[in-house]
Design an enzyme around this catalytic site. Structure first.
Site: not given
Ligand code: NAD
Length: 253
Positions: A36, A152
């Site tokens: 992370d 996105y």
């Molecule tokens: N939450 C939703 O509704 C949803 C739906 C579909 C897909 N997603 C995808 O799921 C994945 C996780 O999303 P989430 O909701 O758990 O998000 P979140 O924001 O809770 O967690 C994302 C994590 O990624 C880390 N991160 C961000 N940029 C980074 C980088 N450059 N290098 C390393 N780490 C980095 C952040 O510090 C964080 O800990 C993402 O790819 C998101 O697009 C989320």
């Protein structure tokens, strides 16, 4: 304990879907390496499962390469790569309002990072003769939204297409590559977005047949399935875990 003896790397493992998956993969017996950009969150996650934290910016090729090498050096193999880190910033909106910088930032963090992680992980998996790569796409790779986040959506379409192609290319070398496409999930990423715009949240929720967002543990369960041999005949797939949203025309009242 489907993952006993397996080594997993989880990017974005400090929060949301990544954090739930770190716990689930470790709970099924895997050794977990948490990557992370947020050192506090990442280290806390790794410590909670007696795993390894490697601070990594997934947009940096050298750091990504070091991440996968550290997993192999520490635990002896690389069996599972959950390439999950992603962002959804507010300046990525309608194409009419989204500038090139906002566009590029999201492409780099969401799509280029998956390219870098797969490029770094696959050689280790080829040496081991097995591997499961799970790349986090989204249901928006499959469906269009009038509440647009144009970069996105395009980035997730890229993740889906790249995962399919890699799954096909490496299918006879023991490496499976699947795109995981969650529906809306109750994580900080979504909460932040919707707290700023409750109307936008409501407009989305009405389309989910189950009438609620997913919890991170429900996505982590799918990650564990795709990581394990229970999904041994699955590759190059778009694995939707979306509460039925992509199959719905009219939803229940
Ligand atoms: N939450 C939703 O509704 C949803 C739906 C579909 C897909 N997603 C995808 O799921 C994945 C996780 O999303 P989430 O909701 O758990 O998000 P979140 O924001 O809770 O967690 C994302 C994590 O990624 C880390 N991160 C961000 N940029 C980074 C980088 N450059 N290098 C390393 N780490 C980095 C952040 O510090 C964080 O800990 C993402 O790819 C998101 O697009 C989320």
């Amino acid at each position: 304990m489907r993952l006993q003896g397996r080594v997993a790397v989880v990017t974005g493992g400090g929060s949301g879907i990544g954090l739930a998956s770190v716990r689930r993969l470790a709970g099924e017996g895997a050794k977990v390496v948490v990557a992370d950009i947020d050192s506090d969150a990442g280290k806390t996650a790794a410590d909670s499962v007696d795993g390894l934290f490697v601070r990594t910016d997934v947009t940096d090729a050298a750091q990504v390469s070091e991440l996968f090498q550290s997993a192999v050096d520490t635990y002896g193999s690389l069996d599972i790569a959950f390439n999950n880190a992603g962002i959804s910033p507010p300046d990525d909106d309608s194409i009419l309002d989204t500038g090139i910088e906002a566009w590029q930032k999201v492409q780099t963090v969401n799509l280029t990072s998956v390219y870098l992680c797969c490029k770094a992980a696959i050689p280790h998996m080829l040496r081991g003769g097995r591997g499961s790569i799970i790349n986090t796409a989204s249901f928006v790779a499959t469906m269009g939204a009038a509440t647009s986040q144009i970069s996105y959506t395009a980035s997730k379409g890229g993740v889906l297409a790249m995962s399919r192609e890699l799954g096909v290319q490496f299918a006879r070398q023991g490496i499976r590559v699947n795109a995981l496409s969650p529906g809306p999930v109750n994580t900080p990423l979504l909460q932040e977005l919707f707290a700023k715009d409750p109307e936008r949240a409501q407009r989305r929720l009405v389309h989910v047949p189950m009438g609620r967002f997913a919890e991170p543990d429900e996505i982590a369960a799918a990650v564990a399935f795709l990581a394990s041999d229970d999904s041994s005949f699955m590759t190059a797939s778009n694995f939707l875990v979306d509460g039925g949203i992509s199959g719905a025309y009219v939803t229940p009242l």
